[in-house]
Design a protein around this motif. Structure first.
Motif, PDB file in Angstrom:
ATOM      1  N   ARG A  11       0.830  -1.210   0.000  1.00 18.89           N
ATOM      2  CA  ARG A  11       0.000   0.000   0.000  1.00 18.89           C
ATOM      3  C   ARG A  11       0.862   1.257   0.000  1.00 18.89           C
ATOM      4  NH1 ARG A  11      -4.016  -1.477   4.712  1.00 18.89           N
ATOM      5  NH2 ARG A  11      -2.162  -2.575   5.364  1.00 18.89           N
ATOM      6  N   LEU A  12       2.157   1.080  -0.309  1.00 15.61           N
ATOM      7  CA  LEU A  12       3.108   2.190  -0.483  1.00 15.61           C
ATOM      8  C   LEU A  12       3.276   3.042   0.768  1.00 15.61           C
ATOM      9  CD1 LEU A  12       1.930   3.227  -4.056  1.00 15.61           C
ATOM     10  CD2 LEU A  12       3.856   1.772  -3.471  1.00 15.61           C
ATOM     11  N   LYS A  13       3.172   2.404   1.945  1.00 13.72           N
ATOM     12  CA  LYS A  13       3.379   3.136   3.200  1.00 13.72           C
ATOM     13  C   LYS A  13       4.872   3.346   3.409  1.00 13.72           C
ATOM     14  CE  LYS A  13       1.234   0.197   5.775  1.00 13.72           C
ATOM     15  NZ  LYS A  13       0.692  -0.478   6.950  1.00 13.72           N
ATOM     16  N   GLY A  14       5.212   4.402   4.100  1.00 13.16           N
ATOM     17  CA  GLY A  14       6.607   4.675   4.431  1.00 13.16           C
ATOM     18  C   GLY A  14       7.245   5.682   3.492  1.00 13.16           C
ATOM     19  N   ASN A  15       8.560   5.705   3.495  1.00 12.86           N
ATOM     20  CA  ASN A  15       9.338   6.668   2.719  1.00 12.86           C
ATOM     21  C   ASN A  15       9.795   6.051   1.408  1.00 12.86           C
ATOM     22  OD1 ASN A  15       9.218   8.491   4.965  1.00 12.86           O
ATOM     23  ND2 ASN A  15      10.711   7.168   5.948  1.00 12.86           N
ATOM     24  N   VAL A  16       8.832   5.576   0.641  1.00  9.28           N
ATOM     25  CA  VAL A  16       9.114   4.766  -0.535  1.00  9.28           C
ATOM     26  C   VAL A  16       9.999   5.488  -1.551  1.00  9.28           C
ATOM     27  CG1 VAL A  16       8.089   3.501  -2.459  1.00  9.28           C
ATOM     28  CG2 VAL A  16       7.001   3.426  -0.219  1.00  9.28           C
ATOM     29  N   GLU A  17       9.599   6.672  -1.985  1.00 11.68           N
ATOM     30  CA  GLU A  17      10.369   7.338  -3.033  1.00 11.68           C
ATOM     31  C   GLU A  17      11.783   7.670  -2.566  1.00 11.68           C
ATOM     32  OE1 GLU A  17      10.066  10.681  -6.474  1.00 11.68           O
ATOM     33  OE2 GLU A  17       9.257  11.266  -4.526  1.00 11.68           O
ATOM     34  N   ALA A  18      11.929   8.219  -1.373  1.00 15.34           N
ATOM     35  CA  ALA A  18      13.260   8.595  -0.880  1.00 15.34           C
ATOM     36  C   ALA A  18      14.178   7.381  -0.797  1.00 15.34           C
ATOM     37  CB  ALA A  18      13.144   9.265   0.492  1.00 15.34           C
ATOM     38  N   GLU A  19      13.678   6.275  -0.251  1.00 14.79           N
ATOM     39  CA  GLU A  19      14.502   5.071  -0.120  1.00 14.79           C
ATOM     40  C   GLU A  19      14.863   4.485  -1.484  1.00 14.79           C
ATOM     41  OE1 GLU A  19      12.383   2.417   2.465  1.00 14.79           O
ATOM     42  OE2 GLU A  19      12.541   3.770   4.177  1.00 14.79           O
ATOM     43  N   ARG A  21      14.957   6.008  -4.509  1.00 17.09           N
ATOM     44  CA  ARG A  21      15.863   6.888  -5.263  1.00 17.09           C
ATOM     45  C   ARG A  21      17.287   6.791  -4.707  1.00 17.09           C
ATOM     46  NH1 ARG A  21      13.539   8.412  -9.590  1.00 17.09           N
ATOM     47  NH2 ARG A  21      11.427   9.171  -9.430  1.00 17.09           N
ATOM     48  N   ALA A  22      17.418   6.806  -3.395  1.00 19.63           N
ATOM     49  CA  ALA A  22      18.751   6.728  -2.791  1.00 19.63           C
ATOM     50  C   ALA A  22      19.407   5.391  -3.122  1.00 19.63           C
ATOM     51  CB  ALA A  22      18.658   6.924  -1.273  1.00 19.63           C
ATOM     52  N   GLY A  23      18.655   4.320  -3.029  1.00 19.42           N
ATOM     53  CA  GLY A  23      19.197   2.993  -3.335  1.00 19.42           C
ATOM     54  C   GLY A  23      19.620   2.869  -4.785  1.00 19.42           C
ATOM     55  N   GLY A  94      20.294  -2.790 -15.012  1.00 18.93           N
ATOM     56  CA  GLY A  94      20.205  -1.356 -14.779  1.00 18.93           C
ATOM     57  C   GLY A  94      18.891  -0.873 -14.210  1.00 18.93           C
ATOM     58  N   VAL A  95      18.034  -1.804 -13.748  1.00 14.71           N
ATOM     59  CA  VAL A  95      16.732  -1.410 -13.211  1.00 14.71           C
ATOM     60  C   VAL A  95      16.557  -2.014 -11.821  1.00 14.71           C
ATOM     61  CG1 VAL A  95      14.229  -1.555 -13.534  1.00 14.71           C
ATOM     62  CG2 VAL A  95      15.712  -1.243 -15.509  1.00 14.71           C
ATOM     63  N   LEU A  96      16.160  -1.184 -10.890  1.00 11.30           N
ATOM     64  CA  LEU A  96      15.873  -1.647  -9.533  1.00 11.30           C
ATOM     65  C   LEU A  96      14.437  -2.151  -9.479  1.00 11.30           C
ATOM     66  CD1 LEU A  96      16.669  -1.856  -6.510  1.00 11.30           C
ATOM     67  CD2 LEU A  96      15.811   0.479  -6.238  1.00 11.30           C
ATOM     68  N   ALA A  97      14.245  -3.382  -9.029  1.00 10.12           N
ATOM     69  CA  ALA A  97      12.898  -3.921  -8.821  1.00 10.12           C
ATOM     70  C   ALA A  97      12.406  -3.422  -7.468  1.00 10.12           C
ATOM     71  CB  ALA A  97      12.907  -5.439  -8.853  1.00 10.12           C
ATOM     72  N   VAL A  98      11.370  -2.604  -7.497  1.00  4.49           N
ATOM     73  CA  VAL A  98      10.767  -2.068  -6.286  1.00  4.49           C
ATOM     74  C   VAL A  98       9.441  -2.801  -6.144  1.00  4.49           C
ATOM     75  CG1 VAL A  98       9.841  -0.012  -5.172  1.00  4.49           C
ATOM     76  CG2 VAL A  98      11.875   0.166  -6.641  1.00  4.49           C
ATOM     77  N   CYS A  99       9.340  -3.664  -5.128  1.00  2.21           N
ATOM     78  CA  CYS A  99       8.178  -4.549  -5.106  1.00  2.21           C
ATOM     79  C   CYS A  99       7.735  -4.920  -3.701  1.00  2.21           C
ATOM     80  CB  CYS A  99       8.496  -5.821  -5.887  1.00  2.21           C
ATOM     81  SG  CYS A  99       9.902  -6.753  -5.235  1.00  2.21           S
ATOM     82  N   SER A 100       6.487  -5.359  -3.655  1.00  2.00           N
ATOM     83  CA  SER A 100       5.965  -5.949  -2.428  1.00  2.00           C
ATOM     84  C   SER A 100       6.222  -7.446  -2.506  1.00  2.00           C
ATOM     85  CB  SER A 100       4.467  -5.646  -2.304  1.00  2.00           C
ATOM     86  OG  SER A 100       3.763  -6.319  -3.327  1.00  2.00           O
ATOM     87  N   PRO A 178      12.993  12.567  11.874  1.00  2.00           N
ATOM     88  CA  PRO A 178      11.751  12.586  11.094  1.00  2.00           C
ATOM     89  C   PRO A 178      11.962  12.869   9.605  1.00  2.00           C
ATOM     90  CG  PRO A 178      12.003  14.647  12.273  1.00  2.00           C
ATOM     91  CD  PRO A 178      13.154  13.761  12.690  1.00  2.00           C
ATOM     92  N   LEU A 179      13.160  13.239   9.198  1.00  3.38           N
ATOM     93  CA  LEU A 179      13.415  13.583   7.804  1.00  3.38           C
ATOM     94  C   LEU A 179      13.788  12.340   7.007  1.00  3.38           C
ATOM     95  CD1 LEU A 179      15.414  16.878   8.389  1.00  3.38           C
ATOM     96  CD2 LEU A 179      12.981  16.621   7.834  1.00  3.38           C
ATOM     97  N   ALA A 180      12.858  11.857   6.212  1.00  3.93           N
ATOM     98  CA  ALA A 180      13.029  10.586   5.499  1.00  3.93           C
ATOM     99  C   ALA A 180      14.145  10.620   4.472  1.00  3.93           C
ATOM    100  CB  ALA A 180      11.719  10.205   4.818  1.00  3.93           C
ATOM    101  N   THR A 181      14.216  11.667   3.666  1.00  6.30           N
ATOM    102  CA  THR A 181      15.186  11.682   2.569  1.00  6.30           C
ATOM    103  C   THR A 181      16.628  11.644   3.058  1.00  6.30           C
ATOM    104  OG1 THR A 181      13.598  12.769   1.118  1.00  6.30           O
ATOM    105  CG2 THR A 181      15.917  12.924   0.493  1.00  6.30           C
ATOM    106  N   PRO A 182      17.044  12.480   4.024  1.00  2.00           N
ATOM    107  CA  PRO A 182      18.441  12.386   4.477  1.00  2.00           C
ATOM    108  C   PRO A 182      18.774  11.035   5.113  1.00  2.00           C
ATOM    109  CG  PRO A 182      17.430  14.420   5.280  1.00  2.00           C
ATOM    110  CD  PRO A 182      16.348  13.605   4.642  1.00  2.00           C
ATOM    111  N   VAL A 183      17.836  10.451   5.858  1.00  2.00           N
ATOM    112  CA  VAL A 183      18.070   9.145   6.475  1.00  2.00           C
ATOM    113  C   VAL A 183      18.237   8.090   5.387  1.00  2.00           C
ATOM    114  CG1 VAL A 183      17.060   7.313   7.906  1.00  2.00           C
ATOM    115  CG2 VAL A 183      16.925   9.691   8.660  1.00  2.00           C
ATOM    116  N   ALA A 184      17.356   8.105   4.391  1.00  2.00           N
ATOM    117  CA  ALA A 184      17.442   7.132   3.296  1.00  2.00           C
ATOM    118  C   ALA A 184      18.743   7.296   2.526  1.00  2.00           C
ATOM    119  CB  ALA A 184      16.242   7.291   2.359  1.00  2.00           C
ATOM    120  N   GLU A 185      19.151   8.529   2.266  1.00  2.00           N
ATOM    121  CA  GLU A 185      20.394   8.761   1.529  1.00  2.00           C
ATOM    122  C   GLU A 185      21.610   8.292   2.320  1.00  2.00           C
ATOM    123  OE1 GLU A 185      20.193  12.898   0.429  1.00  2.00           O
ATOM    124  OE2 GLU A 185      18.856  12.460  -1.262  1.00  2.00           O
ATOM    125  N   ARG A 186      21.650   8.596   3.620  1.00  2.00           N
ATOM    126  CA  ARG A 186      22.759   8.122   4.467  1.00  2.00           C
ATOM    127  C   ARG A 186      22.807   6.609   4.506  1.00  2.00           C
ATOM    128  NH1 ARG A 186      21.458  12.372   7.900  1.00  2.00           N
ATOM    129  NH2 ARG A 186      20.090  11.059   9.122  1.00  2.00           N
TER     130      ARG A 186
END
Length: 194
Positions: A11-19, A21-23, A94-100, A178-186
């Motif tokens: 159901r796309l809960k969480g910091n999906v895009e930030a995690e 993209r960083a990965g 060259g493609v990341l599989a983002v999946c449930s 609380p900042l998802a993007t910096p945590v995901a990037e680190r």
């Protein structure tokens, strides 16, 4: 790595895009294939939306991923659809599989050569968990005890342990930033050398 997936909630809960993209950036991958379908629990993806059981209103993947460059969102309504996507992913690069769980199970079945009673992965294994959701935490604890993985905490995405790496390593974010993007990037940057 031979195969990398980013496991997400159907159901796309969480910091999906930030995690994601960083990965993808840290792995040098050019695109993402977003497949949150889980037909075994009644959830599918149709026209870029998650629909089905437990989803009273369709969830737009486009609303989660603001920048759609390099992002594919294939329709997936059945386990056969997921099996085809697994074949395509295993042949592509060259493609990341983002999946449930749906595509993750299909990939495991393809790698095992069928539907095994129990999937036995080849070592070494790195399991990276960026979610701090209580359900995910419980799943990680179950995995830790079942697989006897060494657990390494990454407070707010920082990995400070310099100890030698075991064959099975579970790295998980902790902390309360609380900042998802910096945590995901680190987290993604710190996972790269592992």
């Amino acid at each position: 790595p031979k195969l990398v997936i980013k496991k997400i909630d159907s159901r796309l809960k969480g910091n999906v895009e930030a995690e994601c993209r960083a990965g993808a950036r840290e792995l040098g991958l050019q695109g993402m294939c977003i497949v949150p379908a889980a037909p075994d629990v009644g959830r599918c993806v149709i026209n870029g939306h998650v629909v089905g059981a437990g989803v009273p209103t369709p969830i737009s993947v486009h609303a989660i991923f603001k920048d759609m460059r390099g992002v594919q969102i294939p329709d997936a309504q059945t386990n056969d659809d997921l099996a085809l996507l697994a074949d395509q992913h295993l042949k592509g690069e060259g493609v990341l599989a983002v999946c449930s769980r749906g595509l993750a199970i299909a990939l495991a079945n393809k790698l095992a050569g069928g539907t095994p009673e129990r999937f036995i992965a080849k070592l070494p294994i790195l399991i990276a968990i960026g979610s701090r959701d209580p359900v995910t935490r419980a799943q990680a604890e179950c995995l830790q005890s079942a697989c006897r993985c060494h657990v390494l905490d990454a407070p707010n995405g920082e990995i400070v342990d310099e100890a030698p790496r075991p064959e099975c390593l579970l790295v998980r974010t902790t902390g309360d930033d609380p900042l998802a993007t910096p945590v995901a990037e680190r987290f993604a940057q710190n996972l790269r050398p592992l």
